[in-house]
Write a protein that holds these residues in place. Structure first.
Motif, short mmCIF file in Angstrom:
data_model
loop_
_atom_site.label_atom_id
_atom_site.label_comp_id
_atom_site.label_asym_id
_atom_site.label_seq_id
_atom_site.Cartn_x
_atom_site.Cartn_y
_atom_site.Cartn_z
N THR A 47 0.81 -1.22 0.00
CA THR A 47 0.00 0.00 0.00
C THR A 47 0.85 1.28 0.00
O THR A 47 0.35 2.37 -0.27
N GLY A 48 2.15 1.13 0.32
CA GLY A 48 3.03 2.30 0.37
C GLY A 48 3.12 2.92 1.74
O GLY A 48 3.87 3.89 1.94
N GLU A 49 2.37 2.39 2.71
CA GLU A 49 2.40 2.93 4.06
C GLU A 49 3.79 2.75 4.68
O GLU A 49 4.34 1.64 4.68
N GLY A 50 4.36 3.83 5.18
CA GLY A 50 5.66 3.76 5.84
C GLY A 50 6.86 3.92 4.92
O GLY A 50 8.00 3.99 5.39
N ILE A 51 6.65 3.98 3.60
CA ILE A 51 7.78 4.07 2.66
C ILE A 51 8.52 5.40 2.81
O ILE A 51 9.75 5.44 2.83
N GLU A 52 7.76 6.49 2.97
CA GLU A 52 8.40 7.79 3.11
C GLU A 52 9.18 7.87 4.43
O GLU A 52 10.26 8.48 4.48
N GLU A 53 8.64 7.24 5.47
CA GLU A 53 9.36 7.23 6.74
C GLU A 53 10.65 6.43 6.62
O GLU A 53 11.68 6.80 7.20
N LEU A 54 10.62 5.35 5.84
CA LEU A 54 11.82 4.55 5.61
C LEU A 54 12.88 5.39 4.90
O LEU A 54 14.07 5.35 5.25
N LYS A 55 12.48 6.17 3.92
CA LYS A 55 13.42 7.03 3.21
C LYS A 55 14.06 8.04 4.17
O LYS A 55 15.27 8.31 4.09
N THR A 56 13.24 8.57 5.07
CA THR A 56 13.76 9.52 6.06
C THR A 56 14.78 8.85 6.97
O THR A 56 15.82 9.43 7.29
N ARG A 57 14.48 7.62 7.40
CA ARG A 57 15.41 6.87 8.25
C ARG A 57 16.74 6.64 7.53
O ARG A 57 17.82 6.73 8.13
N LEU A 58 16.66 6.32 6.24
CA LEU A 58 17.88 6.07 5.46
C LEU A 58 18.73 7.34 5.37
O LEU A 58 19.96 7.29 5.48
N LEU A 59 18.08 8.47 5.20
CA LEU A 59 18.81 9.75 5.14
C LEU A 59 19.50 10.06 6.45
O LEU A 59 20.57 10.69 6.46
N ASP A 60 18.90 9.61 7.55
CA ASP A 60 19.48 9.88 8.87
C ASP A 60 20.84 9.19 9.04
O ASP A 60 21.66 9.61 9.87
N PHE A 61 21.08 8.13 8.25
CA PHE A 61 22.34 7.40 8.35
C PHE A 61 23.49 8.13 7.66
O PHE A 61 24.66 7.78 7.84
N VAL A 62 23.17 9.12 6.83
CA VAL A 62 24.18 9.80 6.02
C VAL A 62 24.64 11.05 6.72
O VAL A 62 23.84 11.91 7.10
N ASN A 63 25.94 11.16 6.91
CA ASN A 63 26.51 12.36 7.54
C ASN A 63 26.67 13.44 6.48
O ASN A 63 27.66 13.48 5.75
N THR A 64 25.68 14.31 6.37
CA THR A 64 25.72 15.36 5.36
C THR A 64 26.15 16.71 5.94
O THR A 64 26.09 17.72 5.26
#
Length: 496
Positions: free
Chosen positions: A402-419
């Motif tokens: 259904t796509g539920e939680g996909i955007e939150e997953l993307k946000t979590r992945l970005l949190d791993f990157v030291n930008t």
């Protein structure tokens, strides 16, 4: 022949020095327009012999950085109506006379014009030869030249920003400044050797100590930045793993928003890895859909599972997926519709998660419960409580279908990157050659530090300083050779 200028040794063939080169500067194939670039001593006269301005003015008599409308002719035959842009040396990309002919994008027209140039005395440019000439003519240093190739290949906002920063000289400026300061002290120490009998000290040892300490700090910071720079440039590999039929391929499709991977109810459908890239918040991520992990006697599936572990080893982030719907009341024998024994049912899954965590302790791990759309609100609460026992591991409930939680997953992945360094426009090393040279330079600087601590004589210190200066010079091209240049520019495209 070899040409030596200001301690720079470059192999420059007479043909490169004197020839006029031509190449298609835009991608090959049909398009609205194409650009054909000429550079060299006869670039303007060659273009002028083929170009007939509608204003009847000769191209060689026009000012630099001007554009002219006219026709390319082969004798009396008109090939195309074009725009000719004039760049006179030294104010051009290569530092030579340059003419860029913008013609219609027909492959036939492109080849006709290029063939005319070849018959008029030009030769085809080699890969990266325009940028090589820019380097030879002092329009850019070697690290900036390498950034041109990175800029062309950039496919995310982060890789683009890194390439632009390096092309503008941010990295090379820092290296040049360190090299100049070290060179100054090296000269003073060399001067001391000439007055060894008088026991004269020209290089203040206290100032020299401070410089070596500062160079050491800068080198360590640049070396450490490579870990960030490499993933930002090449994309962050993310392995999607789990047992068969838990929704790994559906998750990949949901992330990419396209049917990239085959989805089936049959366990073991994915037998090889499937990879694709996605930009999230300007950062490139390379997602890898892997074969389901399970015991199997199928040889082909077994090879796929072996490759899964190889991809997990290479990945920076591991996404462990399990099927939460198997824990719900619809798939248990619990008589209670409001309180199925989810904690008990989770025990085996928790064991598998611990196995992954222990096998790859250095990896960023996200545990994802998929198919949450098939659970009741109470079951979701129980599942969340169970996941909270994972000793601080990142976890998430989603529904890939259904796509539920996909955007939150993307946000979590970005949190791993030291930008942080990227946002602050700090110098970030992305090139393996630069990284290797920095490591060697640091090794030599540490030898200098050890020599200072041991009160070594100036002649011995000078040896290590010269080696450090050599590795600094390798980065910017102040010290180089034809083999190094050949390796670097061979990776460029024709026309650049």
């Amino acid at each position: 022949m070899y040409v030596r200028q200001h301690n720079i040794t470059i192999f420059v063939a007479e043909m490169i020095h004197n020839d006029t080169i031509v190449a298609l500067a835009t991608p090959s194939g049909a398009g609205a327009i194409a650009v054909i670039r000429l550079s060299g001593i006869d670039a303007i006269s060659t273009a002028s012999s083929l170009f007939h301005s509608v204003s009847k003015k000769k191209l060689e008599n026009q000012k630099t950085h001007t554009v002219h409308l006219g026709h390319i002719k082969d004798g009396d035959r008109v090939i195309d109506e074009v725009l000719a842009t004039l760049f006179k040396n030294p104010n051009s990309y290569t530092g030579e006379d340059v003419v860029e002919i913008s013609c219609h994008g027909s492959p036939f027209i492109q080849q006709e014009i290029i063939q005319l140039c070849l018959r008029s005395g030009c030769r085809m440019a080699q890969a990266g030869e325009f940028t090589l000439r820019a380097f030879i003519n002092g329009k850019m240093d070697l690290s900036q030249a390498e950034a041109v190739a990175d800029l062309i290949a950039s496919d995310s906002a982060a890789s683009h920003q890194l390439a632009i920063q390096q092309m503008r000289g941010g990295f090379s400026s820092e290296i040049k400044l360190l090299r100049e300061e070290l060179l100054h002290f090296a000269s003073l120490i060399e001067l001391e050797l000439d007055f060894a009998e008088e026991d004269v000290e020209f290089a203040n040892r206290e100032d020299f100590q401070k410089l070596i300490s500062r160079i050491t700090q800068v080198l360590k910071r640049l070396i450490d930045s490579f870990a960030t720079g490499n993933v930002l440039k090449n994309g962050i590999p993310v392995a999607i793993v789990g047992e068969p039929n838990v929704g790994k391929s559906t998750l990949l499709n949901a992330l990419l928003n396209e049917e990239r991977s085959i989805v089936s109810d049959i366990a073991g459908t994915t037998r090889d890895t499937i990879e694709d890239e996605l930009s999230i918040g300007g950062i490139g991520f390379r997602f890898i859909d892997t074969a389901g992990i399970r015991e199997t006697t199928d040889t082909i599936e077994g090879l796929g599972i072996k490759k899964t572990f190889e991809k997990m080893e290479a990945a920076q982030v591991v996404v462990y997926l399990f099927d939460a719907s198997l824990l719900g009341s619809k798939n248990t024998h619990s008589t209670s519709q409001t309180s199925p024994n989810l904690v008990g049912d989770m025990s085996q899954i928790l064991i598998e998660i611990e196995k992954v965590k222990n096998r790859f302790p250095q990896k960023q791990l996200i545990v994802i419960a998929n198919k949450s759309d098939q659970l009741s609100t109470h079951e979701i609460k129980q599942l969340s409580a169970s996941l909270n026992t994972l000793n601080g591991l990142h976890h998430l409930l989603i529904s890939a279908k259904t796509g539920e939680g996909i955007e939150e997953l993307k946000t979590r992945l970005l949190d791993f990157v030291n930008t942080g360094a990227l946002r602050n426009n700090e110098t970030i090393v992305t090139n393996t050659r630069h990284y290797d040279a920095l490591l060697k330079a640091l090794e030599e600087i540490q030898k200098v530090q050890s020599g200072i601590d041991s009160n070594l004589s100036g002649d011995l210190l000078a040896i290590d300083i010269r080696q450090a200066l050599y590795y600094f010079g390798e980065i910017t091209g102040e010290i180089t050779n034809d083999d190094l240049l050949g390796n670097i520019f061979a990776n460029f495209c024709i026309g650049k």
